[in-house]
Design an enzyme around this catalytic site. Structure first.
Site, short mmCIF file in Angstrom:
data_model
loop_
_atom_site.label_atom_id
_atom_site.label_comp_id
_atom_site.label_asym_id
_atom_site.label_seq_id
_atom_site.Cartn_x
_atom_site.Cartn_y
_atom_site.Cartn_z
N ARG A 99 103.35 35.23 82.53
CA ARG A 99 102.93 36.30 83.44
C ARG A 99 104.05 37.33 83.51
O ARG A 99 105.22 37.00 83.35
CB ARG A 99 102.59 35.73 84.81
N ASP B 21 90.84 37.92 83.78
CA ASP B 21 90.63 39.25 84.34
C ASP B 21 91.93 40.04 84.49
O ASP B 21 91.96 41.25 84.26
CB ASP B 21 89.88 39.17 85.68
N SER C 115 94.57 39.83 82.58
CA SER C 115 94.92 40.27 81.22
C SER C 115 94.07 41.45 80.80
O SER C 115 94.55 42.38 80.13
CB SER C 115 94.74 39.11 80.24
N THR D 132 89.82 31.67 79.39
CA THR D 132 90.15 31.06 80.68
C THR D 132 89.21 29.90 80.94
O THR D 132 88.01 30.00 80.69
CB THR D 132 90.03 32.08 81.84
N ASP E 12 88.31 28.87 83.74
CA ASP E 12 87.61 29.05 85.02
C ASP E 12 86.17 29.53 84.89
O ASP E 12 85.37 29.36 85.81
CB ASP E 12 88.38 30.03 85.91
N ARG F 65 89.98 28.14 90.29
CA ARG F 65 90.33 29.19 91.26
C ARG F 65 89.19 29.34 92.28
O ARG F 65 88.80 28.37 92.89
CB ARG F 65 90.65 30.51 90.56
N GLU G 268 77.53 12.55 93.53
CA GLU G 268 76.64 12.54 94.71
C GLU G 268 76.75 13.84 95.50
O GLU G 268 75.79 14.27 96.14
CB GLU G 268 76.98 11.35 95.62
#
Length: 319
Positions: free
Chosen positions: A72, A103, A105, A125, A127, A171, A187
């Site tokens: 980062r 997002d 990036s 990603t 996510d 996230r 469940e």
């Protein structure tokens, strides 16, 4: 377009290497010079750029993580940092850049395009939180990693007649929890998009016990979090032993599935096609099985819609 570069940014995801491989080999096939940028935008600002050939990407399609590394970069979030990055790309004679990431990036790629660098983004990603595409690179592998873990947890949970609360990544997107929970026969599935009622959850667990259930599996998305605290509350209210398991970064690693390798390869190939056609500020995605591209501004503006139908299916089938 004579020279293109590729970088990976943000969190790593299985399939990134397959995408890098596709970009490099597709670019070389079109007669382009291809450069690799290490450590994302941070490496760009420090000039960590090197030429890549076919051998550079040999034996990586099956590997998790990213051979280009990732990091980062706070400096790149500034206007001065982005101008520095654009100037470095131009110094190396790089006309086009493929950015593989999420997002954050993509926002970087979006701003670079305004500084004269042709950019194309690939959704890398786990996510699955980029709404313009049905699936992101790495999501399928992450779900299968979770599925393997909960299959094992179910065995021990049944042996001890416990409630097993499994916290998964994503996230603020509940897709990993939803897909893994449905496929794993959970469940209860708790996601940020729907929230949950603690009393209702405990009632579901108690009703399951009355029906003869030997265990209860609860999948909890990290966007809500608090698996340890929830396990304590469930045990306190129901009297049934409850254990919390946080799978953590194991979900980011491992050899990518066939689905992720194929998706990444198709997307990487499309990115090179777009750059060679002189297109810029685009993102590549998959919609109804077809590889599509879209303006990056439009893609980032699309609101994310949770799959309510799939959630309802999972809830009905869990009973």
């Amino acid at each position: 377009m004579k020279t293109i570069a590729v970088l990976t940014s943000g969190g790593d995801a299985p399939g990134m290497n397959a995408a890098i491989r596709a970009v490099v080999r597709a670019g070389l096939d079109k007669g382009l010079k291809v450069m690799g940028i290490q450590r994302g935008y941070s490496g760009l600002l420090s000039g960590e750029i090197f030429p890549m050939d076919r051998h550079s990407v040999a034996d990586i399609i099956q590997r998790g993580g990213t051979m280009l590394r990732t990091a980062r970069c706070e400096e790149f979030k500034t206007e001065a940092g982005r101008k520095k990055g654009a100037n470095i790309l131009k110094t190396f004679g790089i006309d086009g850049l493929v950015v593989i990431g999420g997002d954050g990036s993509f926002h970087g790629a979006q701003l670079l395009s305004k500084l004269g660098i042709a950019t194309v983004g690939l959704p890398g990603t786990i996510d699955n939180d980029l709404p313009y595409t049905d699936y992101t690179i790495g999501f399928d592998t992450a779900v299968n990693t979770v599925l393997d873990a909960i299959n094992k947890l179910r065995d021990t949970s049944t042996s001890h007649e416990r409630v097993s609360i499994v916290e998964v990544m994503g996230r603020n997107c509940g897709d990993i929890a939803l897909y893994a929970g449905l496929a794993g026969g959970a469940e209860s599935i708790i996601v940020p998009e729907k929230g949950y009622n603690q009393d209702e959850l405990c009632r579901t667990i108690l009703e399951g016990k009355l029906r003869g259930k030997m265990h209860n599996l609860v999948i909890l998305a990290e966007g809500i979090g608090g698996a340890d605290q929830l396990a304590e509350k469930v045990e306190e209210i129901t009297g049934i032993e409850a254990r919390a398991t946080k799978l953590g970064h194991i979900q980011r690693g491992g050899s990518p599935t066939c689905a992720d390798r194929v998706l990444a390869s198709r997307m990487g190939f499309k990115a090179v096609e777009l750059l060679s056609e002189g297109k810029s500020s685009r993102v590549v995605g998959v919609i109804d099985g077809k590889i599509e591209d879209m303006d990056i501004d439009e893609a980032l503006a699309i609101p994310r819609n949770f799959d309510e139908k799939l959630y309802d299916i999972a809830k009905i089938l869990s009973y």
